[in-house]
Structure formats: C-alpha cells, structure tokens
Design a protein around this motif. Structure first.
Motif, PDB file in Angstrom:
ATOM      1  N   TRP A 225       1.089  -1.191   0.164  1.00  0.00           N
ATOM      2  CA  TRP A 225       0.103   0.299  -0.081  1.00  0.00           C
ATOM      3  C   TRP A 225       0.903   2.046  -0.030  1.00  0.00           C
ATOM      4  CZ3 TRP A 225      -4.806   0.269  -1.033  1.00  0.00           C
ATOM      5  CH2 TRP A 225      -5.523  -1.306  -0.583  1.00  0.00           C
ATOM      6  N   LEU A 226       2.281   1.144   0.767  1.00  0.00           N
ATOM      7  CA  LEU A 226       2.816   2.156   0.418  1.00  0.00           C
ATOM      8  C   LEU A 226       3.230   2.479  -0.719  1.00  0.00           C
ATOM      9  CD1 LEU A 226       4.985   5.021   1.925  1.00  0.00           C
ATOM     10  CD2 LEU A 226       6.378   2.209   1.934  1.00  0.00           C
ATOM     11  N   ALA A 227       3.775   1.717  -1.545  1.00  0.00           N
ATOM     12  CA  ALA A 227       3.798   1.672  -2.476  1.00  0.00           C
ATOM     13  C   ALA A 227       3.025   1.993  -3.772  1.00  0.00           C
ATOM     14  CB  ALA A 227       4.571   0.226  -3.508  1.00  0.00           C
ATOM     15  N   VAL A 228       1.412   1.762  -3.311  1.00  0.00           N
ATOM     16  CA  VAL A 228       0.494   2.844  -3.912  1.00  0.00           C
ATOM     17  C   VAL A 228      -0.203   3.579  -4.022  1.00  0.00           C
ATOM     18  CG1 VAL A 228      -2.101   2.265  -4.395  1.00  0.00           C
ATOM     19  CG2 VAL A 228      -0.346  -0.028  -4.279  1.00  0.00           C
ATOM     20  N   ALA A 229       0.539   4.180  -2.807  1.00  0.00           N
ATOM     21  CA  ALA A 229       0.775   5.960  -2.555  1.00  0.00           C
ATOM     22  C   ALA A 229       1.596   6.116  -2.823  1.00  0.00           C
ATOM     23  CB  ALA A 229       0.338   5.834  -0.673  1.00  0.00           C
ATOM     24  N   LEU A 230       2.211   6.189  -3.539  1.00  0.00           N
ATOM     25  CA  LEU A 230       3.617   6.911  -4.171  1.00  0.00           C
ATOM     26  C   LEU A 230       3.554   7.017  -5.081  1.00  0.00           C
ATOM     27  CD1 LEU A 230       6.824   5.472  -1.962  1.00  0.00           C
ATOM     28  CD2 LEU A 230       6.103   8.815  -1.816  1.00  0.00           C
ATOM     29  N   VAL A 231       3.178   6.354  -5.692  1.00  0.00           N
ATOM     30  CA  VAL A 231       2.190   6.642  -7.344  1.00  0.00           C
ATOM     31  C   VAL A 231       2.567   8.147  -7.884  1.00  0.00           C
ATOM     32  CG1 VAL A 231       1.379   5.458  -9.307  1.00  0.00           C
ATOM     33  CG2 VAL A 231       2.302   3.572  -7.487  1.00  0.00           C
ATOM     34  N   PRO A 232       1.064   7.985  -7.134  1.00  0.00           N
ATOM     35  CA  PRO A 232       1.032   9.396  -7.509  1.00  0.00           C
ATOM     36  C   PRO A 232       1.588  10.882  -7.331  1.00  0.00           C
ATOM     37  CG  PRO A 232      -1.115   9.106  -6.223  1.00  0.00           C
ATOM     38  CD  PRO A 232       0.306   7.762  -6.096  1.00  0.00           C
ATOM     39  N   MET A 233       2.775  10.840  -6.471  1.00  0.00           N
ATOM     40  CA  MET A 233       3.932  11.937  -6.281  1.00  0.00           C
ATOM     41  C   MET A 233       4.546  12.154  -7.876  1.00  0.00           C
ATOM     42  SD  MET A 233       5.599  12.560  -3.153  1.00  0.00           S
ATOM     43  CE  MET A 233       4.516  12.880  -1.829  1.00  0.00           C
ATOM     44  N   PRO A 234       5.475  11.261  -8.347  1.00  0.00           N
ATOM     45  CA  PRO A 234       6.111  11.022  -9.420  1.00  0.00           C
ATOM     46  C   PRO A 234       5.455  12.038 -10.703  1.00  0.00           C
ATOM     47  CG  PRO A 234       5.945   9.125  -9.253  1.00  0.00           C
ATOM     48  CD  PRO A 234       5.173   9.715  -7.666  1.00  0.00           C
ATOM     49  N   ALA A 235       4.061  11.393 -10.741  1.00  0.00           N
ATOM     50  CA  ALA A 235       2.928  12.076 -11.796  1.00  0.00           C
ATOM     51  C   ALA A 235       2.753  12.612 -11.884  1.00  0.00           C
ATOM     52  CB  ALA A 235       1.976  10.246 -11.743  1.00  0.00           C
ATOM     53  N   ALA A 236       2.358  13.929 -10.400  1.00  0.00           N
ATOM     54  CA  ALA A 236       1.905  14.673 -10.167  1.00  0.00           C
ATOM     55  C   ALA A 236       3.433  15.771 -10.294  1.00  0.00           C
ATOM     56  CB  ALA A 236       1.881  15.059  -8.777  1.00  0.00           C
ATOM     57  N   PHE A 237       4.840  15.164  -9.822  1.00  0.00           N
ATOM     58  CA  PHE A 237       5.072  16.413 -10.618  1.00  0.00           C
ATOM     59  C   PHE A 237       5.790  16.769 -11.850  1.00  0.00           C
ATOM     60  CE2 PHE A 237       6.717  15.938  -5.800  1.00  0.00           C
ATOM     61  CZ  PHE A 237       6.560  17.217  -5.639  1.00  0.00           C
ATOM     62  N   PHE A 238       5.877  15.785 -12.409  1.00  0.00           N
ATOM     63  CA  PHE A 238       5.887  15.515 -13.903  1.00  0.00           C
ATOM     64  C   PHE A 238       4.934  16.178 -15.178  1.00  0.00           C
ATOM     65  CE2 PHE A 238       8.798  11.377 -12.779  1.00  0.00           C
ATOM     66  CZ  PHE A 238      10.526  12.073 -13.193  1.00  0.00           C
ATOM     67  N   LEU A 239       3.549  16.172 -14.427  1.00  0.00           N
ATOM     68  CA  LEU A 239       2.806  16.765 -14.903  1.00  0.00           C
ATOM     69  C   LEU A 239       2.860  18.416 -14.799  1.00  0.00           C
ATOM     70  CD1 LEU A 239      -0.001  16.298 -16.100  1.00  0.00           C
ATOM     71  CD2 LEU A 239      -1.531  16.240 -14.482  1.00  0.00           C
ATOM     72  N   MET A 240       3.203  18.791 -13.565  1.00  0.00           N
ATOM     73  CA  MET A 240       3.473  19.834 -13.173  1.00  0.00           C
ATOM     74  C   MET A 240       4.634  20.795 -13.729  1.00  0.00           C
ATOM     75  SD  MET A 240       2.389  20.679  -9.252  1.00  0.00           S
ATOM     76  CE  MET A 240       3.351  19.819  -9.370  1.00  0.00           C
ATOM     77  N   TRP A 241       6.030  20.081 -14.493  1.00  0.00           N
ATOM     78  CA  TRP A 241       6.912  20.061 -15.315  1.00  0.00           C
ATOM     79  C   TRP A 241       7.058  20.529 -17.120  1.00  0.00           C
ATOM     80  CZ3 TRP A 241       9.916  16.454 -17.846  1.00  0.00           C
ATOM     81  CH2 TRP A 241      10.685  17.038 -18.784  1.00  0.00           C
ATOM     82  N   LYS A 242       5.335  19.948 -16.677  1.00  0.00           N
ATOM     83  CA  LYS A 242       5.151  20.062 -18.949  1.00  0.00           C
ATOM     84  C   LYS A 242       4.428  20.758 -18.880  1.00  0.00           C
ATOM     85  CE  LYS A 242       8.037  17.139 -21.438  1.00  0.00           C
ATOM     86  NZ  LYS A 242       8.465  17.459 -22.444  1.00  0.00           N
ATOM     87  N   LEU A 243       3.468  21.012 -18.054  1.00  0.00           N
ATOM     88  CA  LEU A 243       2.775  21.746 -18.234  1.00  0.00           C
ATOM     89  C   LEU A 243       1.443  22.663 -16.990  1.00  0.00           C
ATOM     90  CD1 LEU A 243      -1.157  19.199 -18.788  1.00  0.00           C
ATOM     91  CD2 LEU A 243       0.962  20.071 -20.166  1.00  0.00           C
ATOM     92  N   HIS A 244       1.615  23.974 -17.256  1.00  0.00           N
ATOM     93  CA  HIS A 244       1.571  25.064 -16.334  1.00  0.00           C
ATOM     94  C   HIS A 244       0.772  26.359 -16.646  1.00  0.00           C
ATOM     95  CE1 HIS A 244       6.016  25.061 -18.240  1.00  0.00           C
ATOM     96  NE2 HIS A 244       6.004  24.431 -16.893  1.00  0.00           N
ATOM     97  N   ASP A 245      -0.724  25.248 -15.957  1.00  0.00           N
ATOM     98  CA  ASP A 245      -2.286  26.312 -15.991  1.00  0.00           C
ATOM     99  C   ASP A 245      -2.588  25.697 -14.521  1.00  0.00           C
ATOM    100  OD1 ASP A 245      -4.243  24.205 -16.490  1.00  0.00           O
ATOM    101  OD2 ASP A 245      -2.221  23.660 -17.376  1.00  0.00           O
ATOM    102  N   ILE A 246      -3.823  26.599 -13.915  1.00  0.00           N
ATOM    103  CA  ILE A 246      -3.938  26.143 -13.168  1.00  0.00           C
ATOM    104  C   ILE A 246      -4.732  25.112 -12.637  1.00  0.00           C
ATOM    105  CG2 ILE A 246      -5.802  27.517 -13.120  1.00  0.00           C
ATOM    106  CD1 ILE A 246      -4.576  27.712 -10.120  1.00  0.00           C
ATOM    107  N   ASN A 247      -5.295  24.880 -13.370  1.00  0.00           N
ATOM    108  CA  ASN A 247      -5.857  23.500 -13.170  1.00  0.00           C
ATOM    109  C   ASN A 247      -4.812  22.366 -12.866  1.00  0.00           C
ATOM    110  OD1 ASN A 247      -8.568  24.352 -13.828  1.00  0.00           O
ATOM    111  ND2 ASN A 247      -8.016  24.224 -16.053  1.00  0.00           N
ATOM    112  N   THR A 248      -3.703  22.488 -14.256  1.00  0.00           N
ATOM    113  CA  THR A 248      -2.660  21.248 -13.935  1.00  0.00           C
ATOM    114  C   THR A 248      -2.413  21.931 -12.002  1.00  0.00           C
ATOM    115  OG1 THR A 248      -2.448  21.108 -16.047  1.00  0.00           O
ATOM    116  CG2 THR A 248      -0.194  20.836 -14.792  1.00  0.00           C
ATOM    117  N   LEU A 249      -2.327  22.475 -11.749  1.00  0.00           N
ATOM    118  CA  LEU A 249      -1.946  22.804 -10.457  1.00  0.00           C
ATOM    119  C   LEU A 249      -2.217  22.132  -9.426  1.00  0.00           C
ATOM    120  CD1 LEU A 249       0.791  24.192  -8.690  1.00  0.00           C
ATOM    121  CD2 LEU A 249      -0.681  26.898  -9.034  1.00  0.00           C
ATOM    122  N   VAL A 250      -3.440  23.018  -9.713  1.00  0.00           N
ATOM    123  CA  VAL A 250      -4.901  22.145  -8.077  1.00  0.00           C
ATOM    124  C   VAL A 250      -4.724  20.886  -8.820  1.00  0.00           C
ATOM    125  CG1 VAL A 250      -7.554  22.419  -8.045  1.00  0.00           C
ATOM    126  CG2 VAL A 250      -6.465  24.046  -8.734  1.00  0.00           C
ATOM    127  N   ALA A 251      -4.446  20.152  -9.532  1.00  0.00           N
ATOM    128  CA  ALA A 251      -4.622  19.110  -9.785  1.00  0.00           C
ATOM    129  C   ALA A 251      -3.229  18.043  -9.060  1.00  0.00           C
ATOM    130  CB  ALA A 251      -5.325  18.029 -10.889  1.00  0.00           C
TER     131      ALA A 251
END
Length: 586
Positions: free
Chosen positions: A431-457
């Motif tokens: 479960w710890l590993a599963v919980a970590l999955v969203p974090m790198p996805a979120a950072f890479f998403l904000m690295w590529k997209l710079h709008d407010i919706n991406t920042l909120v998500a």
C-alpha cells in the motif's frame, strides 16, 4: 440426593451468571476506557501540529527580529530539525511514566512558543542563534506529543486494531492549522501574535484535559475485551465523524467571518471534536451482553484469551500451511541479490537502534519516506511562492485549503488496508508503494503543463499521497521493527524530514534565485530590504522535474521493500487463516 444435586447445580448456575454479568460489565468498562484514550489522542493530535501555522506569524517574527527572508526560512526549518531530537522521547518513556512525558512535551511547547510570543511583542530581545534553538525545541515538543499518542494507541489496542487507531489519531494532526485559525478568528483575527499564544497554551490545556483518561487506562485494556466486529463498527463510526469534521473545516474554516460568527464556527468544531466520545459510549452500553470474543474472526497474537496450545492436527496443519506459504513467497520474492540478502521473514521482531541501522529493509523504508512524503512536505512549504510565480497569489488560500484537506483525507485513507484486509490480502508495504505512485506523476505533470488546473490537480495528488504515507508510516514501523521499540525507531525514521527540508528546499531556492530578479521593498518598519522575486513557469519548472525524479526513486525503493517483506506479511496472513480454521472447527 437428587434435591441436593439440583440445589448444587442451581447454585453453580447462579454463580456462573454472576461471573458472566461481571465479565460483561467489566469488559464494557475496559472497552470504554480504551476508547476514551483514543479520543484523548485525537484531541492531542488536533492541537499539536503547531508547525503548520508558521506562515500566519512569520512576517511579524521577521520584522521583530529584523532578519532577512533567508534567515526566516532557516527558522522554519528549525522546527523540522527538532525532529532530529525526537528519539529522545522514546528514551524518556523508558525511564518516566507516560503522563509525565506528555506534560513535559506540553512544557517544552509552552516555553518555546511563549518566548517567541514575547519576542514578537518586543517584550524580549534574544540573539538569532538562541531564537533558532527555541524553534528547534518547539519542533522537538511536537515529536514528543506524537510519540505519546503512538504509544497510547499501540498499548490500548490489539495488533489488528492499533493501525486503525493510529491512522485516526494522526489524521487530526493535519487539521491543527485549521483549528488554530478558528481560534484566532474568534479571539483576535488581525493579530499574528495570537497564534503563538495559542500554540503555547492550547496544547497544555488539552493535555491536562486528556490526562484523566490516560491515567485511568490499563495497558492491557485492548486485550481484555476483544470483539473484532464490534470494534470495527466503532472505528467506522469514528472515521465517518472524522470525515464530517474535515468537510466542516474545509467549508467554514476558509471563510472570513465576523467575530460572533467565528465563535459559532469554533463552537461547532469543538462539538465535532467531542462527538467521538458518544459513539464508543453508546456502543459499549449496547454491547454489555457481548461477553465473549467474536469467534468468527481470528484472535490477535497478543490476545491473552488466545489458546496457548492448539489441537495437534490443527497445529500441524498450521505449520504446513505457513511453511508452504513462505516457500512459495520466497521463490517469487528473493530472486535477486538485492532481494535475497537479509530478506525479512517475521513481522513484529523488536529492533534495537543498533540493529535497526544495520537492517537493509530500514534503509529502503527510510529512502521511500525521504524521497516521498518529505518531498510533499517541502512542496507545501513552497506553495506560497509557487502560487506567486504562477500569478495565482489570490488563489493561495484555495491551494492551501486543497493541500490541507487532501492531506487529511489521505491520512484517513491510510486506514483502508485495515478495513479491507479480510477481502484484500495485501502487504502494508505494498500500500505504501501504491500511495507513492501519484507523487512523481504529479510533479512531471506540473513540469510539462503550467496552468492553474494542473497546479490544483498536482497539489491534490501530492498532499493525498504524502498524507497517506505520514499516517501509514507509524503502523509500518511497528510491524517491521517491533511495536515496543516504536518510540525510538520511528523518531529515527523521521530524521529524514529535516534533512529533506534542507536539501529539497535548497534545490528550490537555487532554481528560484537563478531565475529571479532582485527588488527593493519596504518592510513593516519602513526599512529597505532586498529580496529576489521570480515570476513565470521557469521559477519552479526545473524544481518540479528534479522532485519528480527524486520521488520516482522513492517509488522504486518502496517497491523493493514490498518485494522483500511480502513473505513476512503472507506468513502472518496464513497464520491468521489457520487460527480461523481451528476456531471454526472447534
């Protein structure tokens, strides 16, 4: 003769009924005490996350000290550095009674925040190094409070239930800032110093209020009256109340209200904090006649009612099943050099500090935490400047509310494995590993997209993930390295927080300053101050990429930890199944 025999039987039956009734009411009393202890830990946790309201008075503290923004940031880090000394609470518990450690924690916090309050009001002038030390003591007091709550939950609940108790208690720590905001709005909404006054007094008051429940509890109350189905229902009710409390604070805590309305909102929050006492009380009354454990579920390994010896056939069957489970898991788990060396086979084995730092699994766990939840914490510390650089300063309160609420709900979700463990057999490290999955996805998403919706998500995903890890980590530490050693071992684990705060914060600062421009501004005292201001996506784009890579490393580490420990978890699951079969057949 028959009359005498009948009379004797009647007397024995009556005596049995009296013992039956006494056991029922005695069990109900012990059950009520341990639930009262849980509510006490919830109250303590709800008011001891005092490091979360630093931004509310940081500007006033900066003006009073006459220091730069960089020096102020070091004071913020000092609170995290206090966690380096958190292991001292575990040592204190070895020599002092738990209530004494609780009051010492409150005394440390009272002294540290009272001195800062005096500094802001210009009643006291201290050199910067001493103020840094005061902030460090304040952070240390938070660790002491946390340790007390962890130990209370583990001592008063059985091994199958203390993860639920821990998750519930820890979740409320994330709401401390919201509670203090309500207090400040009701008392003095335009005075930053009121936060320091509250930080000093409220934890002490709550500790004194919670003290009777702690003094009356018995270390083995959790085992004297073990009713798994009943307990799960109570926990479910408590979690529903916690969810309602979080929604209430999210809706009403973010609005600026009049003084009278603020008192109404604060009263509502206090009522919600008191409501958890009703569920276990009413539940205990309705279950007075439930005098025996629920035999439909396996007894816990630390339950005194557990039979010492099983039937020989059942014992042999248990051993065979466990051995087969271990062998099968070993074939799939320890297939490489990293997975083979020192692969964990047993859960709950006590680890001393020396043994802990020599354990490969601990360093995998440490890396997963260091490269996961700690990055999320540093992200929250930089959220103000992130919003400013994205030209979203006006939406900062909304972003902070999203981070706080999602972190709280992430902590609540950490109890999901315990509610689903009968239906989903999955190691907690998984479960710890599963919980970590969203974090790198979120950072890479904000690295590529710079709008407010991406920042909120991205903010929502990061806070949800880090909140889950913060709450689940205590149970994982207890399961992997022993419940009796958690006071020291978990505080050794969280030494990664100040290290990460310094390292990841420095990465963000270097990128920010490299892309910013120097500006001269007037502070509150009318003095000219020079600060670097960066605007645009370039301010944090590189930081998001680096943080994404770091959290990816944490994810890999957590997956390896899961593969190395799933054998031990499978063995425990197999043993529980065997106990269940033996109880059903008997």
């Amino acid at each position: 003769m028959m009359s005498s025999s009948s009379s004797s039987s009647t007397t024995e039956a009556a005596a049995g009924r009296r013992r039956h009734t006494h056991a029922a009411y005695g069990g109900s009393s012990s059950s009520w005490r341990r639930w009262a202890v849980l509510v006490a830990t919830v109250w303590i946790q709800a008011v001891t996350g005092t490091n979360f309201d630093f931004s509310a008075y940081s500007s006033a503290l900066k003006s009073a000290l006459g220091v730069s923004q960089e020096a102020l940031n070091y004071l913020a880090t000092a609170s995290d550095l206090g966690k380096v000394l958190g292991w001292s609470s575990g040592l204190a518990l070895l020599y002092l009674p738990l209530p004494a450690v609780l009051l010492l924690s409150a005394a440390f916090g009272l002294a540290a925040y009272a001195l800062q309050y005096a500094i802001i009001l210009n009643l006291l002038q201290l050199p910067y190094p001493l103020v840094f030390l005061i902030c460090l003591v304040a952070g240390c007091s938070i660790c002491w409070f946390n340790t007390v709550c962890f130990v209370l939950c583990i001592r008063n609940f059985s091994s199958s239930n203390h993860p639920l108790a821990l998750s519930l208690s820890i979740s409320f720590n994330g709401l401390s800032a919201a509670f203090y905001t309500l207090f400040a709005n009701a008392l003095s909404p335009f005075s930053p110093s009121v936060y320091l006054l509250l930080n000093a007094i409220v934890p002490l008051v709550v500790s004194v209020v919670a003290l009777p429940a702690i003094l009356l509890c018995h270390p083995h109350d959790g085992h004297l009256h073990n009713m798994p189905k009943h307990d799960k229902h109570v926990f479910l009710g408590l979690y529903i109340l916690a969810f309602i409390t979080g929604i209430y604070l999210l809706i009403f805590g973010s609005y600026t209200t009049t003084n009278s309305a603020a008192w109404v909102v604060l009263t509502g929050a206090m009522v919600l904090l008191a409501l958890p006492l009703i569920i276990p009380a009413s539940s205990s009354c309705s279950h007075v006649d439930m005098h025996s454990p629920d035999h439909a579920l396996p007894l816990n390994h630390d339950d005194p009612q557990k039979p010492l010896l099983l039937n020989n056939d059942h014992q042999r069957e248990s051993n065979v099943m466990i051995q087969k489970s271990v062998e099968q898991q070993m074939q799939g788990c320890c297939s490489g050099a990293i997975l083979e060396k020192g692969c964990m086979m047993v859960l709950g084995e006590e680890h001393s500090a020396k043994k802990l730092i020599q354990c490969i699994d601990f360093w995998l766990y440490y890396t997963a935490y260091f490269c996961g939840a700690t990055v999320g914490l540093v992200y929250s510390n930089n959220l103000g400047q992130i919003a400013q650089s994205f030209h979203r300063q006006s939406q900062l309160n909304m972003l902070l509310a999203i981070y706080s609420s999602c972190s709280f709900f992430g902590r609540l979700l950490s109890a999901l494995p315990d509610f689903l463990h009968r239906k989903v057999s999955f190691a907690r490290t998984g479960w710890l590993a599963v919980a970590l999955v969203p974090m790198p996805a979120a950072f890479f998403l904000m690295w590529k997209l710079h709008d407010i919706n991406t920042l909120v998500a991205g903010t929502a995903l990061i806070s949800l993930s880090s909140g889950f890890i913060f709450a689940a980590a205590v149970s994982i530490t207890s399961e992997l390295f022993g419940p009796n050693s958690i006071g020291v071992n978990h505080n050794i684990l969280i030494t990664n927080i100040p290290l990460g705060s310094l390292l990841y914060g420095q990465i963000a600062a270097l990128v920010y300053d490299a892309n910013g421009l120097k500006m001269s501004v007037l502070d509150r005292n009318g003095m000219i101050d020079t600060m670097v201001v960066c605007m645009g996506a370039k301010c944090y784009s590189t930081t998001f990429f680096v943080w994404g890579c770091i959290t990816l490393l944490g994810l890999v580490s957590s997956i390896i930890l899961f593969l190395r420990t799933k054998t031990a978890y499978a063995a425990v699951a197999g043993q529980s199944s065997c106990k269940h079969l033996s109880q059903v057949s008997s």
